[in-house]
Write a protein that holds these residues in place. Structure first.
Motif, mmCIF file in Angstrom:
data_model
loop_
_atom_site.group_PDB
_atom_site.id
_atom_site.type_symbol
_atom_site.label_atom_id
_atom_site.label_comp_id
_atom_site.label_asym_id
_atom_site.label_seq_id
_atom_site.Cartn_x
_atom_site.Cartn_y
_atom_site.Cartn_z
ATOM 1 N N SER A 234 0.850 -1.190 0.000
ATOM 2 C CA SER A 234 0.000 0.000 0.000
ATOM 3 C C SER A 234 0.885 1.240 0.000
ATOM 4 C CB SER A 234 -0.908 0.007 1.234
ATOM 5 O OG SER A 234 -0.184 0.410 2.390
ATOM 6 N N PRO A 235 0.408 2.342 -0.602
ATOM 7 C CA PRO A 235 1.208 3.568 -0.614
ATOM 8 C C PRO A 235 1.582 4.050 0.788
ATOM 9 C CG PRO A 235 -0.626 3.753 -2.134
ATOM 10 C CD PRO A 235 -0.848 2.493 -1.354
ATOM 11 N N THR A 236 0.693 3.858 1.754
ATOM 12 C CA THR A 236 0.978 4.292 3.119
ATOM 13 C C THR A 236 2.151 3.515 3.700
ATOM 14 O OG1 THR A 236 -1.365 4.817 3.421
ATOM 15 C CG2 THR A 236 -0.009 4.681 5.397
ATOM 16 N N ASN A 237 2.145 2.207 3.523
ATOM 17 C CA ASN A 237 3.264 1.383 4.004
ATOM 18 C C ASN A 237 4.585 1.828 3.382
ATOM 19 O OD1 ASN A 237 1.136 -1.484 4.023
ATOM 20 N ND2 ASN A 237 1.885 -0.408 5.801
ATOM 21 N N VAL A 238 4.566 2.069 2.080
ATOM 22 C CA VAL A 238 5.794 2.453 1.379
ATOM 23 C C VAL A 238 6.296 3.809 1.871
ATOM 24 C CG1 VAL A 238 6.759 3.063 -0.875
ATOM 25 C CG2 VAL A 238 5.266 1.068 -0.661
ATOM 26 N N THR A 239 5.385 4.768 2.024
ATOM 27 C CA THR A 239 5.814 6.117 2.390
ATOM 28 C C THR A 239 6.374 6.172 3.802
ATOM 29 O OG1 THR A 239 4.019 6.902 0.990
ATOM 30 C CG2 THR A 239 5.137 8.534 2.314
ATOM 31 N N PHE A 240 5.884 5.336 4.696
ATOM 32 C CA PHE A 240 6.471 5.294 6.040
ATOM 33 C C PHE A 240 7.948 4.910 5.973
ATOM 34 C CE2 PHE A 240 2.301 5.376 8.158
ATOM 35 C CZ PHE A 240 2.627 6.129 9.281
ATOM 36 N N LEU A 241 8.308 4.087 4.991
ATOM 37 C CA LEU A 241 9.713 3.694 4.851
ATOM 38 C C LEU A 241 10.587 4.891 4.510
ATOM 39 C CD1 LEU A 241 9.244 0.359 2.837
ATOM 40 C CD2 LEU A 241 9.785 0.594 5.270
ATOM 41 N N GLY A 242 9.992 5.938 3.926
ATOM 42 C CA GLY A 242 10.748 7.140 3.601
ATOM 43 C C GLY A 242 11.338 7.825 4.825
ATOM 44 N N LEU A 243 10.776 7.567 6.006
ATOM 45 C CA LEU A 243 11.319 8.146 7.236
ATOM 46 C C LEU A 243 12.710 7.611 7.547
ATOM 47 C CD1 LEU A 243 8.151 8.015 9.546
ATOM 48 C CD2 LEU A 243 9.009 9.956 8.220
ATOM 49 N N LEU A 244 13.102 6.554 6.833
ATOM 50 C CA LEU A 244 14.437 5.997 7.045
ATOM 51 C C LEU A 244 15.534 6.933 6.549
ATOM 52 C CD1 LEU A 244 15.665 3.360 8.158
ATOM 53 C CD2 LEU A 244 15.609 2.440 5.829
ATOM 54 N N SER A 245 15.214 7.816 5.607
ATOM 55 C CA SER A 245 16.234 8.702 5.026
ATOM 56 C C SER A 245 16.925 9.587 6.063
ATOM 57 C CB SER A 245 15.613 9.568 3.929
ATOM 58 O OG SER A 245 15.355 8.800 2.780
ATOM 59 N N PRO A 246 16.188 10.344 6.907
ATOM 60 C CA PRO A 246 16.902 11.162 7.899
ATOM 61 C C PRO A 246 17.677 10.335 8.912
ATOM 62 C CG PRO A 246 14.519 11.254 8.249
ATOM 63 C CD PRO A 246 14.743 10.597 6.925
ATOM 64 N N VAL A 247 17.225 9.113 9.183
ATOM 65 C CA VAL A 247 17.975 8.238 10.105
ATOM 66 C C VAL A 247 19.328 7.889 9.495
ATOM 67 C CG1 VAL A 247 17.986 6.018 11.291
ATOM 68 C CG2 VAL A 247 15.864 7.315 11.112
ATOM 69 N N VAL A 248 19.319 7.499 8.214
ATOM 70 C CA VAL A 248 20.574 7.154 7.534
ATOM 71 C C VAL A 248 21.473 8.377 7.416
ATOM 72 C CG1 VAL A 248 21.569 6.380 5.342
ATOM 73 C CG2 VAL A 248 19.569 5.218 6.282
ATOM 74 N N ALA A 249 20.895 9.536 7.058
ATOM 75 C CA ALA A 249 21.691 10.756 6.905
ATOM 76 C C ALA A 249 22.356 11.144 8.223
ATOM 77 C CB ALA A 249 20.808 11.899 6.410
ATOM 78 N N THR A 250 21.610 11.056 9.324
ATOM 79 C CA THR A 250 22.165 11.409 10.630
ATOM 80 C C THR A 250 23.233 10.408 11.052
ATOM 81 O OG1 THR A 250 20.050 12.396 11.276
ATOM 82 C CG2 THR A 250 21.597 11.871 13.042
ATOM 83 N N THR A 251 22.983 9.135 10.801
ATOM 84 C CA THR A 251 23.963 8.101 11.169
ATOM 85 C C THR A 251 25.267 8.269 10.396
ATOM 86 O OG1 THR A 251 22.150 6.564 11.643
ATOM 87 C CG2 THR A 251 24.347 5.615 11.351
ATOM 88 N N LEU A 252 25.165 8.568 9.098
ATOM 89 C CA LEU A 252 26.375 8.787 8.301
ATOM 90 C C LEU A 252 27.121 10.032 8.754
ATOM 91 C CD1 LEU A 252 25.165 7.880 4.691
ATOM 92 C CD2 LEU A 252 26.737 6.596 6.135
ATOM 93 N N GLY A 253 26.379 11.068 9.139
ATOM 94 C CA GLY A 253 27.031 12.266 9.659
ATOM 95 C C GLY A 253 27.819 11.974 10.918
ATOM 96 N N TRP A 254 27.299 11.080 11.743
ATOM 97 C CA TRP A 254 27.992 10.682 12.979
ATOM 98 C C TRP A 254 29.201 9.801 12.682
ATOM 99 C CZ3 TRP A 254 27.076 5.610 15.568
ATOM 100 C CH2 TRP A 254 27.784 5.506 16.764
ATOM 101 N N LEU A 255 29.030 8.836 11.757
ATOM 102 C CA LEU A 255 30.102 7.878 11.475
ATOM 103 C C LEU A 255 31.214 8.473 10.616
ATOM 104 C CD1 LEU A 255 28.007 4.658 10.719
ATOM 105 C CD2 LEU A 255 29.388 5.107 12.764
ATOM 106 N N LEU A 257 31.352 11.979 9.205
ATOM 107 C CA LEU A 257 31.698 13.390 9.366
ATOM 108 C C LEU A 257 32.000 13.765 10.818
ATOM 109 C CD1 LEU A 257 29.008 14.963 6.985
ATOM 110 C CD2 LEU A 257 31.353 14.253 6.453
ATOM 111 N N ASP A 258 31.961 12.796 11.712
ATOM 112 C CA ASP A 258 32.285 13.016 13.121
ATOM 113 C C ASP A 258 31.358 14.056 13.755
ATOM 114 O OD1 ASP A 258 33.739 12.326 15.376
ATOM 115 O OD2 ASP A 258 35.179 13.951 15.119
ATOM 116 N N GLN A 259 30.087 14.036 13.341
ATOM 117 C CA GLN A 259 29.119 14.943 13.947
ATOM 118 C C GLN A 259 28.633 14.372 15.273
ATOM 119 O OE1 GLN A 259 26.107 15.337 10.925
ATOM 120 N NE2 GLN A 259 27.303 16.793 9.706
ATOM 121 N N ARG A 260 28.366 15.269 16.206
ATOM 122 C CA ARG A 260 27.963 14.845 17.547
ATOM 123 C C ARG A 260 26.520 14.334 17.535
ATOM 124 N NH1 ARG A 260 25.817 17.963 21.874
ATOM 125 N NH2 ARG A 260 26.148 16.997 23.915
ATOM 126 N N LEU A 261 26.291 13.248 18.254
ATOM 127 C CA LEU A 261 24.962 12.654 18.347
ATOM 128 C C LEU A 261 24.485 12.779 19.788
ATOM 129 C CD1 LEU A 261 23.112 11.250 16.279
ATOM 130 C CD2 LEU A 261 23.937 9.061 17.137
#
Length: 298
Positions: A234-255, A257-261
Motif C-alpha cells: 500500500s502507498p501508506t506502508n511504502v511512504t512510512f519507509l521514507g522516514l528511514l532517510s533522515p535516520v541514515v543521513a544522521t547516522t552517516l554524519g555521525w560515522l 563526518l564526526d558529527q555529535r549525536l
C-alpha cells in the motif's frame, strides 16, 4: 525463510536508505550551491539509461500519465525540496517532509478507498515527532516561503505516490521508472538553468564520482525499488519507509563526518524506527461470528 511481503518491505527500504546518503555525497563530492543541477543530473541520465535498457516508450494515455507522475515524483518534488532546503535549516525541512505518510494515508482513503485507521494517524505523528527530535535544532528559524515550499514538496510527492498506485502501468517496472525520471529531468532542466545558470566549466573527479553515484544508485536503482514496492504494497506502508532517510543521513554524519549525536537524537531515531515497524504490521481483520441457525417452526 522471509515471507514475500517482508522481503518486499526490506528491498523497498533500500530506496530511502540510498536517498539518505545524498547529504553526505552532496557535501563531500559535489560543487557547492548547485542543488538543482544535482537533481537534474541524477534524474535525466538515469531515466535515459532505463529507457535505453528496456527499449520501451509510453503508449496511449501513458504519455501524459508519465509526464504527470514524473512531474510529481521527480521534477516538482525536487524543485520544491531544494527551495525549502535553501530557505530552511535542514532539520525544519526534514520535519515538514516527515508529514508525507499522513498525507499519503489521507489521499489513499480518498482516491484508493483504503481504510484510514487511528493506528496509522498516531504512527504518522510519532514519525514526525521522531524526525523532529532526530534533526531539529532549538535555534532553528522559520521562513514562510521555505515552509510553504517544503510542505508543497511533501504534498506533490504524496500525490505522486498515490497516483502511481492508482495508475497501474502495463509496461515493465524499469520502463515506467525511466519514463518518470526522463519527464522529471526535462522539467528540472529549465528551472536549474534559470536559477543556477549554465553548467560549470569543468568537473573534478570527485564531482563526476558523486554525480555517477547519485545517477545510478540514488535514482535508477532507488526509484526502481521504490516503484516496485508501490506495486506490491500500500502507498501508506511504502511512504512510512521514507522516514528511514533522515535516520541514515544522521547516522552517516555521525560515522563519517564526526558529527555529535545527542541523547535526544538517539531517542528520535528509536521512535522513527518504531514507527516504521508499527506501520508495516498487518491490520487485523475484524472477526465475524457465524450466525446461529434458527430452528424452523413446524
Amino acid at each position: 525463510m522471509l515471507s514475500n511481503r517482508v522481503s518486499l518491505i526490506l528491498t523497498t527500504a533500500i530506496a530511502p536508505a540510498l536517498w539518505g546518503t545524498t547529504y553526505l555525497v552532496t557535501t563531500e563530492l559535489l560543487p557547492p550551491q548547485r542543488p538543482l543541477l544535482a537533481a537534474f543530473i541524477r534524474a535525466l541520465p538515469a531515466g535515459l539509461l532505463l529507457v535505453a535498457l528496456t527499449r520501451r516508450l509510453p503508449q496511449g494515455v501513458w504519455w501524459w500519465r508519465a509526464f504527470v507522475l514524473g512531474a510529481l515524483n521527480i521534477g516538482a518534488f525536487n524543485a520544491l525540496l531544494f527551495i525549502g532546503a535553501y530557505r530552511l535549516p535542514g532539520g525544519v525541512a526534514a520535519t515538514v517532509g516527515a508529514l508525507q505518510p499522513l498525507l499519503v494515508a489521507l489521499l489513499s482513503a480518498g482516491l484508493l478507498s483504503e481504510r484510514l485507521t487511528l493506528r496509522t494517524i498516531l504512527t504518522a505523528f510519532a514519525g514526525v515527532a521522531g524526525v523532529s527530535l532526530l534533526v531539529l535544532r532549538a535555534d532553528a528559524r522559520l521562513d514562510t516561503w521555505g515552509v510553504i515550499a517544503a510542505l508543497g514538496g511533501a504534498v506533490v510527492m504524496a500525490t505522486g505516490v498515490v497516483l502511481s498506485k492508482r495508475w497501474a502501468s502495463p509496461a515493465p517496472l524499469l520502463a515506467t521508472t525511466g519514463w518518470q525520471l526522463v519527464a522529471g529531468g526535462l522539467l528540472l532542466l529549465p528551472v536549474a538553468w534559470i536559477v543556477e545558470g549554465a553548467l560549470p566549466a569543468s568537473f573534478t573527479f570527485a564531482n563526476l564520482a558523486g554525480y555517477s553515484y547519485l545517477t545510478i544508485f540514488g535514482s535508477a536503482v532507488a526509484y526502481a525499488l521504490w516503484f516496485r514496492g508501490l506495486r506490491g504494497l500500500s502507498p501508506t506502508n511504502v511512504t512510512f519507509l521514507g522516514l528511514l532517510s533522515p535516520v541514515v543521513a544522521t547516522t552517516l554524519g555521525w560515522l563519517v563526518l564526526d558529527q555529535r549525536l545527542t541523547p535526544l537524537q538517539i531517542v528520535g531515531g528509536v521512535i522513527v524506527l518504531a514507527a516504521l515497524i508499527v506501520a508495516q504490521l498487518k491490520k487485523s481483520k475484524p472477526t465475524t461470528t457465524a450466525p446461529v441457525p434458527v430452528p424452523e417452526r413446524v
